[in-house]
Design an enzyme around this catalytic site. Structure first.
Site: not given
Ligand code: IPE
Ligand code: IPE
Ligand code: MG
Length: 248
Positions: A20, A68, A71, A193
């Site tokens: 993340d 996801n 998004r 989390r």
């Molecule tokens: C969890 O990260 C999913 C992945 C790392 C692929 P997210 O960034 O999507 O999770 P939330 O939305 O902060 O819980």
């Molecule tokens: C994790 O990084 C990658 C995926 C969930 C695919 P994020 O894209 O969630 O990065 P933040 O949490 O917005 O920084």
């Molecule tokens: Mg994230």
């Protein structure tokens, strides 16, 4: 932290990572979020090398959750294409390194057929590799996994293939029944989390949360997380008495 500081006899067998912080990494540099995802590739492959060096048997990484899909369409499209190109460019390298690749998650729509075909060809290419198993959680959601397993168990019960629905029956119907329990679960970027990741398999995992954003993670960070894991006392519900010495 160098891997020399690790007790080789107590390396966690299964490490799971919630990768993340890609978006924040990019934002901090004034770059589009997708640049953060691209930068995460080097982190992933350095982590794989680190896991191989440490002798970790199973590494599971969260690449794309069922949540996801919420998004923006442009980011989802990028992530699908990026994961596809990653497999095209890196499958042979993983095979050469002795890494067996497996995917966990729902493979039906809306995952593009081309990506599903690549997933299946990568699994076939690396099926006999034995140094480490890398599981990539893609279109993965833990609640769906448990619901799918419960549904399959109910069908098998109704049709007489099993006598009862118990933990073994559920375990045997998870996306990858060979997947061992998670020993160490790492989440980067400071979030604390699970985001629907491995609720069954990580039920007794040790959790380590690091502030590092995923693109900055590497084998040294992995070793640091393993050292934190080794300092923990795992009890699995048992009573452990501590002998307290009172001086005076
Ligand atoms: C969890 O990260 C999913 C992945 C790392 C692929 P997210 O960034 O999507 O999770 P939330 O939305 O902060 O819980
Ligand atoms: C994790 O990084 C990658 C995926 C969930 C695919 P994020 O894209 O969630 O990065 P933040 O949490 O917005 O920084
Ligand atoms: Mg994230």
């Amino acid at each position: 932290m160098q891997s020399a500081d690790i007790d080789r006899d107590r390396v966690p067998g299964h490490v799971a990572v919630i990768m993340d912080g890609n978006g924040r990494w990019a934002n901090q540099r004034g770059l589009p979020r997708n640049a953060g995802h691209e930068a995460g590739e080097a982190a992933l492959f350095d982590t794989v090398e680190g896991a191989l060096e440490l002798g970790i048997d199973d590494l599971t990484v969260y690449a794309f959750s069922t949540e996801n899909w919420k998004r923006p369409a442009s980011e989802v499209k990028f992530l699908l294409g990026f994961n596809e190109s990653l497999l095209v460019r890196r499958a042979d390298e993983l095979h050469d390194r002795g890494v067996r690749v497996r995917f966990i998650g729902r493979r039906g729509r809306p995952v593009p057929k081309r990506l599903v075909n690549l997933i299946e060809s990568t699994e076939a290419l690396t099926a006999d590799d034995e140094r480490m198993t890398l599981r990539i959680a893609f279109n993965y959601g833990g609640r769906n996994e448990l619901a799918d397993a419960a549904k399959a168990a109910a069908v098998d019960l109704a049709e007489g293939r099993i006598k009862r629905i118990d933990t073994r029956a559920i375990e045997a119907r998870l996306y990858d029944p060979q997947m061992p329990p998670v020993d160490l679960l790492v989440r980067t970027s400071g979030e604390q989390r699970l985001s629907n990741f491995l609720p069954w398999q990580a039920a007794y995992a040790e959790l380590v949360f690091t502030e590092t954003l995923w693109p900055d993670f590497d084998r040294r960070e992995l070793a640091r997380c393993v050292a934190l894991y080794q300092a923990r006392e795992r009890r699995f519900g048992k009573a452990v008495d501590k002998v307290i010495t009172i001086r005076g």
